[in-house]
Design a protein around this motif. Structure first.
Motif, mmCIF file in Angstrom:
data_model
loop_
_atom_site.group_PDB
_atom_site.id
_atom_site.type_symbol
_atom_site.label_atom_id
_atom_site.label_comp_id
_atom_site.label_asym_id
_atom_site.label_seq_id
_atom_site.Cartn_x
_atom_site.Cartn_y
_atom_site.Cartn_z
ATOM 1 N N LYS B 8 98.521 24.548 63.831
ATOM 2 C CA LYS B 8 99.015 24.553 65.226
ATOM 3 C C LYS B 8 97.832 24.506 66.194
ATOM 4 O O LYS B 8 97.903 23.924 67.266
ATOM 5 N N ILE B 11 96.870 20.966 66.901
ATOM 6 C CA ILE B 11 97.786 20.295 67.814
ATOM 7 C C ILE B 11 97.555 20.747 69.254
ATOM 8 O O ILE B 11 97.553 19.942 70.183
ATOM 9 N N ARG B 12 97.325 22.041 69.416
ATOM 10 C CA ARG B 12 97.124 22.538 70.796
ATOM 11 C C ARG B 12 95.888 21.914 71.436
ATOM 12 O O ARG B 12 95.868 21.619 72.616
ATOM 13 N N ALA B 15 96.653 18.670 72.939
ATOM 14 C CA ALA B 15 97.574 18.706 74.079
ATOM 15 C C ALA B 15 96.883 18.272 75.365
ATOM 16 O O ALA B 15 97.523 17.906 76.346
ATOM 17 N N SER B 80 108.574 22.632 63.153
ATOM 18 C CA SER B 80 108.024 21.778 64.209
ATOM 19 C C SER B 80 108.766 21.928 65.528
ATOM 20 O O SER B 80 108.532 21.154 66.461
ATOM 21 N N ARG B 135 106.375 15.876 66.990
ATOM 22 C CA ARG B 135 105.603 17.141 67.027
ATOM 23 C C ARG B 135 104.528 17.080 68.110
ATOM 24 O O ARG B 135 104.333 18.013 68.891
ATOM 25 N N TYR B 136 103.819 15.980 68.117
ATOM 26 C CA TYR B 136 102.749 15.816 69.106
ATOM 27 C C TYR B 136 103.304 15.829 70.526
ATOM 28 O O TYR B 136 102.765 16.492 71.413
ATOM 29 N N ARG B 138 106.070 17.166 71.628
ATOM 30 C CA ARG B 138 106.576 18.489 72.011
ATOM 31 C C ARG B 138 105.422 19.433 72.361
ATOM 32 O O ARG B 138 105.451 20.132 73.379
ATOM 33 N N GLU B 139 104.394 19.400 71.528
ATOM 34 C CA GLU B 139 103.235 20.274 71.772
ATOM 35 C C GLU B 139 102.522 19.881 73.052
ATOM 36 O O GLU B 139 101.983 20.746 73.768
ATOM 37 N N THR B 140 102.511 18.588 73.359
ATOM 38 C CA THR B 140 101.738 18.104 74.498
ATOM 39 C C THR B 140 102.537 18.139 75.797
ATOM 40 O O THR B 140 102.025 18.533 76.845
#
Lengths: 446, 446
Positions: B8, B11-12, B15, B80, B135-136, B138-140
């Motif tokens: 995680k 991914i952050r 962002a 996710s 996933r990308y 949503r995280e971004t």
């Protein structure tokens, strides 16, 4: 076993009609009727020696039915005034002894074996017609100058064991006991065991040794197994030569690809390459004309599914010609043409020969005697090549040899549908009788 | 089951980089590296769900491995931040709920089943890339305006039961429980029993009903399964249309004849006729050019022995084109041409269609958005037809649909050799993410 259904009475009546002069139409008709009856009776006897369930005839080398047929023929030969004998290879001879005992014999006949579920005529006709002709000659003219022998050759088809021409090849020195050591039939029975069970083989009690040294000439009468005579309305074919054969397997390797996602210019389609080659093979063979024939008979495509561009194709090429140089030249031509076609398509090509048989020209003098016999008898005939192999090609290596064809309905052979009419069969036998008369009684030399 | 190996934390960090403006080269590289890692991890998870002994992947509909894969994906979706659910047909959805709950969803994904001993990418990649992209996003960017759903479609290949597109067809109303009544796999297991054993079917507890009414658009990312992109050095193919397909079986009947005794002009050679037809099929297809493709993939020759002129040949013709009129016209052309070729050779011809699928054009607005996304991201792309069938053709009947291709090495698919590099996979996922951003966050309407 049915005995031969032709009365001695009938034969004696025919003795008045002679082959030594052109036959009057009435005499010719009676003689043909007689030969029809004799040949048909003999064919009935042989067709009864069969293991087929259906309408076809199956008589494989050294089978029970085969032995039954050879032994029946032996009895018929003896009844007909011929002296029967076997050789070690299972060939049966019936000799009409000539007055000049030292002269080598004229031999006539064909093979007694058949393919699986074959017809009544292939091979059998050549034996039946030879017997009918020699019976007639003996009854009419008595003892010949030169001995005449009817032969029932043990094997020609290669149907039981993976070897053909066992009978004629043994006589001609082209086949021998050393060649059969590893041969087995589909049931695992060895050639040697099957032969021994029938009483044949090296030094067997039933048989004597025989080789090609004592042969003056060989004549084989056979159904055409093609449709040339039928289509041309000819009664008899005088064989110029038995064609040579060369067989190849051609393997093309391209790339198996998705039939949807591979654009046409990106393909290496082995089937498309094979099709182009087969098309040119045919076109060039048609252009060159007979007796050349070229055939692609077997083809295997891989992976052979509708939505995949074929990555590999294997096909056979069978080329035949009676002239050895032209046969060679055609095979060279297609090898070059195929190589170019493969290269231009980015396909890999392999071409290997797996069968080769040289052309066997028939004897010139015998052919002329046959042409003359037909002319004298008022029987239509033409010269032609034999596109199939026959025992005569083995004999042609050791003595002057000749072949005569009679028509095959629809060209069909190796099938229960094989058919030649009784009259056509009799006409062939009459020409054969005339030739044997010239050779055996009039002393024509070849 | 290995959990998804992407932190995680990673991914952050990403962002900070946004798809809402052209990416700086450094940002794009980092994002691609991230997508590579995610996609490859997911493909590893899926490839582990396989019954193949060797290097290939086998995951047949409603098999143990298939259920393992769907359940693993369900967990990963939940991890996710997506809400997972199954429908009765065994399709798995992972929903990223949009702020405007009444708007129908954007759906993206592909099929989870494989052929026997297939590759790691066909189908699986479309699911893995969709998950990585969502996933990308949503995280971004957090919650989108419009809901986005990742779908793992239960079946497309038709590998276990004789029916393809079960997953997408069920959603689009082209497949239903009435169609499967008589279907069995090669082991005699019924479709229904296999489905029930996995907990699916009408009214099953595991699943909810789902139909095509709530779909705003469908986007499928897939390997090309051809070599066009690779050869042209293009990163992405934007599919113009999925081609229509028509498949025929052509039967030619001539006369089986002796290859030696039948002169060339007397032959009715079915194989020679077939070769001439396949040659013209190919020539005309090359002349017309892409996206038309025409293939003779399967051929059976009879009797298929080297020394017999072939009496009968059966071969398949597979024709594809993205334009229905041109597809129809080509099929009409070859039917006429084949008839003439057969007549001129005295061959009997039968030609029957056994498979037909209409072309499925992709949605114009989506194609333009994809072209634009590639341009904005500096990714090379071209428009192309899909020569193979895909789930997108089922969706195209009920909602605007689009497809994206990434290169396939050597065009190889349905094989353990199937391969696309991690970077190529990531580039496809990046374009998909950009499209989903435009549709889900920027509110582009189609």
């Amino acid at each position: 076993m049915a005995a031969l259904q032709v009365s001695k009475q009938g034969i004696r009546e025919l003795a008045k009609m002679g082959l030594d002069a052109p036959l009057a139409e009435q005499g010719k008709e009676k003689l043909l009727q007689h030969l029809e009856t004799t040949v048909m009776s003999l064919l009935d006897v042989l067709a009864a020696c069969s293991s087929s369930d259906g309408s076809g005839v199956t008589r494989l080398l050294f089978s029970e039915e085969w032995l039954e047929a050879q032994l029946a023929l032996k009895d018929i030969m003896a009844e007909s005034g011929l002296v029967p004998s076997f050789d070690e290879a299972g060939n049966l001879f019936g000799k009409l002894q000539g007055s000049e005992a030292d002269l080598p014999s004229i031999i006539t006949g064909s093979h007694i074996d058949t393919v699986v579920d074959g017809g009544r005529y292939d091979g059998a006709y050549g034996i039946a017609a030879a017997l009918a002709a020699v019976r007639y000659l003996r009854e009419t003219y008595g003892v010949p100058v030169r001995s005449i022998e009817v032969v029932s050759l043990s094997e020609e088809e290669g149907s039981r064991f993976p070897m053909a021409y066992w009978g004629s090849g043994s006589i001609a020195g082209e086949r021998g006991f050393a060649d059969i050591d590893d041969l087995e039939d589909v049931n695992g029975v060895s050639f040697r065991d099957a032969m021994r069970a029938c009483g044949f083989g090296e030094g067997s009690a039933r048989a004597a040794r025989r080789d090609g040294a004592d042969l003056a000439a060989f004549v084989e009468l056979h159904i055409e197994q093609g449709a040339v005579l039928e289509r041309e309305g000819m009664a008899v074919g005088v064989v110029d030569a038995i064609v040579g054969q060369r067989r190849f397997v051609v393997t093309l390797t391209g790339e198996a690809n998705h039939a949807g996602t591979t654009p046409m210019p990106m393909r290496k389609d082995a089937l498309e390459g094979a099709c182009a080659m087969i098309t040119m093979l045919r076109e060039e063979a048609v252009r060159q004309g007979g007796p050349l024939v070229a055939t692609a008979g077997r083809m295997l495509v891989s992976p052979n599914v509708p939505n995949v561009v074929p990555g590999k194709v294997e096909f056979t090429v069978d080329v035949r010609h009676s002239n050895p140089e032209r046969l060679e030249a055609f095979c060279g031509w297609f090898a070059d043409a195929f190589r170019e076609a493969a290269e231009s398509r980015g396909l890999e090509l392999a071409c290997s020969e797996w069968f080769r048989e040289e052309p066997a020209p028939m004897n010139e003098e015998l052919k002329e005697l046959l042409d003359g016999a037909c002319a004298e008898l008022g029987i239509s005939s033409r010269r032609m090549a034999s596109g199939a192999g026959h025992d005569a090609q083995m004999f042609s290596r050791v003595c002057p040899s000749a072949m005569l064809f009679v028509p095959s309905r629809g060209g069909i052979s190796h099938s229960p549908e094989e058919y030649t009419s009784p009259r056509e069969l009799a006409i062939g036998a009459l020409v054969l009788a005339k030739l044997l008369y010239k050779l055996g009684y009039e002393g024509e030399r070849v």
